[in-house]
Design a protein around this motif. Structure first.
Motif, PDB file in Angstrom:
ATOM      1  N   VAL A 292      15.956 -20.479  30.968  1.00  0.00           N
ATOM      2  CA  VAL A 292      14.753 -20.938  31.681  1.00  0.00           C
ATOM      3  C   VAL A 292      15.163 -21.773  32.890  1.00  0.00           C
ATOM      4  CG1 VAL A 292      12.646 -22.320  31.527  1.00  0.00           C
ATOM      5  CG2 VAL A 292      13.344 -20.901  29.587  1.00  0.00           C
ATOM      6  N   LYS A 293      16.070 -22.706  32.689  1.00  0.00           N
ATOM      7  CA  LYS A 293      16.567 -23.529  33.791  1.00  0.00           C
ATOM      8  C   LYS A 293      17.288 -22.679  34.834  1.00  0.00           C
ATOM      9  CE  LYS A 293      18.643 -27.367  33.179  1.00  0.00           C
ATOM     10  NZ  LYS A 293      19.628 -28.396  32.739  1.00  0.00           N
ATOM     11  N   GLU A 294      18.100 -21.765  34.360  1.00  0.00           N
ATOM     12  CA  GLU A 294      18.905 -20.944  35.266  1.00  0.00           C
ATOM     13  C   GLU A 294      18.042 -20.096  36.185  1.00  0.00           C
ATOM     14  OE1 GLU A 294      22.460 -17.536  35.131  1.00  0.00           O
ATOM     15  OE2 GLU A 294      21.634 -18.361  33.270  1.00  0.00           O
ATOM     16  N   VAL A 295      16.998 -19.477  35.627  1.00  0.00           N
ATOM     17  CA  VAL A 295      16.175 -18.591  36.454  1.00  0.00           C
ATOM     18  C   VAL A 295      15.356 -19.394  37.463  1.00  0.00           C
ATOM     19  CG1 VAL A 295      14.134 -18.487  34.935  1.00  0.00           C
ATOM     20  CG2 VAL A 295      14.713 -16.537  36.393  1.00  0.00           C
ATOM     21  N   TYR A 296      14.905 -20.602  37.078  1.00  0.00           N
ATOM     22  CA  TYR A 296      14.172 -21.435  38.034  1.00  0.00           C
ATOM     23  C   TYR A 296      15.062 -21.843  39.203  1.00  0.00           C
ATOM     24  CZ  TYR A 296      12.157 -25.562  40.216  1.00  0.00           C
ATOM     25  OH  TYR A 296      11.694 -26.469  41.141  1.00  0.00           O
ATOM     26  N   LEU A 297      16.247 -22.337  38.902  1.00  0.00           N
ATOM     27  CA  LEU A 297      17.139 -22.816  39.962  1.00  0.00           C
ATOM     28  C   LEU A 297      17.571 -21.678  40.881  1.00  0.00           C
ATOM     29  CD1 LEU A 297      19.327 -25.300  37.882  1.00  0.00           C
ATOM     30  CD2 LEU A 297      17.582 -25.864  39.590  1.00  0.00           C
ATOM     31  N   LEU A 298      17.807 -20.505  40.308  1.00  0.00           N
ATOM     32  CA  LEU A 298      18.187 -19.364  41.134  1.00  0.00           C
ATOM     33  C   LEU A 298      17.032 -18.940  42.034  1.00  0.00           C
ATOM     34  CD1 LEU A 298      20.253 -17.222  41.893  1.00  0.00           C
ATOM     35  CD2 LEU A 298      19.465 -15.843  39.955  1.00  0.00           C
ATOM     36  N   ALA A 299      15.821 -18.891  41.471  1.00  0.00           N
ATOM     37  CA  ALA A 299      14.639 -18.531  42.268  1.00  0.00           C
ATOM     38  C   ALA A 299      14.420 -19.537  43.394  1.00  0.00           C
ATOM     39  CB  ALA A 299      13.405 -18.457  41.378  1.00  0.00           C
ATOM     40  N   LEU A 300      14.649 -20.820  43.099  1.00  0.00           N
ATOM     41  CA  LEU A 300      14.453 -21.859  44.115  1.00  0.00           C
ATOM     42  C   LEU A 300      15.467 -21.727  45.246  1.00  0.00           C
ATOM     43  CD1 LEU A 300      12.699 -24.322  44.756  1.00  0.00           C
ATOM     44  CD2 LEU A 300      14.412 -25.738  43.613  1.00  0.00           C
TER      45      LEU A 300
END
Length: 460
Positions: free
Chosen positions: A317-325
């Motif tokens: 969950v954290k990984e996909v948010y940071l990558l999207a950002l």
């Protein structure tokens, strides 16, 4: 839990690419319905036609708000429930969402046609623009049920793990709209009515393609019983989609106030009423393409974050948010450079003008109003993170920060001291503050998620 679902197994960068790219293309295609109309109308009708499409724009925003309310809400509820290993319950969210998409579109169509003229006047149509706006909106209103179903239904298709199908459905509709626009506007000389008719036909085709996919849903078979509206399903999907809904409604409210302010303060300036309204309409449509990329990226993130949060894979969950950002910020920087260095070229794409005042206002508006574009990916991606993990109240708050809490008051207050220039400076300040607030809330949420990760690892 369903450990075999690819949302829990495939590496996050690959998943985000698979889901975000088609989602971005679908969102851009949706925005192109307005862009294409603006192009043909600008080159055939002129400034008054461009101003008319700007007046009608709040209704297009209303359609997108309803599409995201039930589309994103249904997709998030479906993926969260699938992540928890309950497929028979999950499919009810898809059926209920599809029904609500069409019903809401039909309702908006009826309301618009019953109160067409007073609505357009309320949206800021001057007397010389009103006839064009009525010709255009009176026809496009009949496409609302199909526009909402095709746009929102794309999210339901994407939740099934098939983002390409959602993209193709919308691309076909947009291509039909583009071809028919050229025929109806340039060849048959039908003006505003021709552009509107082309739009509706494209939307009908896209909606039919979405329906044909839903009846062949792959993850879990969709049956008639899943289409029966039940409060426990509609209430949950509405809660999860309400942040996206309020974000669009906030944009609509700001657009209406903005139109009225541009007309009022434009009349007291060297530009007059029509020039600010026409220029702002073009810039809003261009900005909508950029925002469509950011929103499409956040929607591509949604099924990944939802499934993995439901399956307690918190690191993903954290990984996909940071990558999207990171990706969203990179795209935002490119958009910022285009808006700052090539505003006149962008404006010229939608039709030339003999008025130097037209270009003076357009270039200044572009550079000032869109100055903090490089921060504009933060708020939609952060808002959708909270929706994805089942915390719609925080998503709703973030969706209201830029438009309602910051931009709307500034649009009202600043022109009192700086005239029409005050409207331009309101947006960058709102963009900056909204981005800061979003990052603060996400930082607090990540602290809580880190505690969940630590707890789970200690249990193992």
């Amino acid at each position: 839990m369903n450990p075999k679902n690819k949302l829990g197994m495939v590496p996050v960068p690959k998943l985000l690419f698979q889901f975000a790219v088609p989602s971005i293309i679908s969102m851009i295609v949706g925005a192109l319905y307005n862009i294409v109309d603006q192009f043909f109308i600008g080159h055939s009708v002129g400034e008054l036609g461009n101003a008319a499409t700007n007046v009608a724009f709040p209704l297009s925003t209303s359609c997108l708000a309803l599409a995201l309310l039930f589309g994103v809400g249904g997709a998030a509820a479906f993926n969260l429930t699938m992540g928890r290993g309950k497929p028979e319950q999950a499919i009810h969210y898809i059926g209920n969402a599809a029904v609500m998409l069409f019903i809401s579109g039909a309702f908006l169509c009826v309301i618009t046609n019953l109160f067409l003229e007073p609505l357009l006047i309320a949206f800021g149509a001057p007397s010389d623009v009103l006839p064009y706006a009525m010709d255009y909106t009176g026809i496009t209103a009949f496409g609302f049920p199909f526009l909402i179903l095709s746009t929102g239904g794309g999210h339901l298709v994407r939740a099934d793990g098939n983002p390409r199908a959602a993209m193709l459905c919308n691309i076909v509709g947009a291509l039909i709209n583009t071809v028919l626009d050229a025929v109806f506007v340039f060849v048959l000389q039908m003006g505003m009515k021709g552009a509107a008719l082309a739009t509706v036909i494209g939307q009908i085709v896209a909606a039919m393609l979405i329906l044909s996919y839903l009846i062949r849903y792959k993850t879990v078979k969709l049956e008639w019983k899943h289409l029966r509206l039940k409060w426990n399903y509609t209430s949950m999907l509405t809660k999860l989609g309400v942040a996206n809904f309020f974000n669009q409604i906030a944009m609509m409210i700001v657009q209406i106030i903005l139109n009225k302010s541009l007309t009022y303060y434009g009349a007291m300036s060297q530009y007059g009423e029509a020039i600010p309204l026409a220029c702002a309409g073009i810039i809003s449509k261009v900005g909508m393409v950029f925002f469509s990329i950011c929103i499409g990226l956040s929607h591509g993130m949604q099924p990944i974050a939802s499934f993995n949060y439901g399956a307690e894979n918190y690191r993903k969950v954290k990984e996909v948010y940071l990558l999207a950002l990171k990706i969203g910020t990179a795209i935002s920087v490119v958009a910022f450079l285009l808006f700052q260095f090539f505003p006149r070229q962008i404006i010229d794409f939608f039709g030339s003008s003999q008025s130097e005042a037209y270009y003076l206002f357009a270039t200044r508006y572009f550079r000032i109003y869109m100055f903090f574009t490089f921060l504009n990916a933060v708020q939609p991606i952060s808002s959708n993170l909270f929706t994805s993990i089942g915390k719609p109240e925080k998503g709703v708050f973030l969706s209201l920060t830029r438009q309602i809490l910051f931009l709307l008051p500034l649009i009202v207050i600043f022109p009192l001291f700086a005239g029409i220039d005050g409207i331009m400076y309101a947006a960058p300040i709102a963009d900056l503050v909204a981005a800061v607030v979003s990052l603060v809330l996400v930082k607090k949420e990540f602290f809580r998620i880190n505690q969940l990760i630590e707890k789970k690892e200690n249990e193992v």
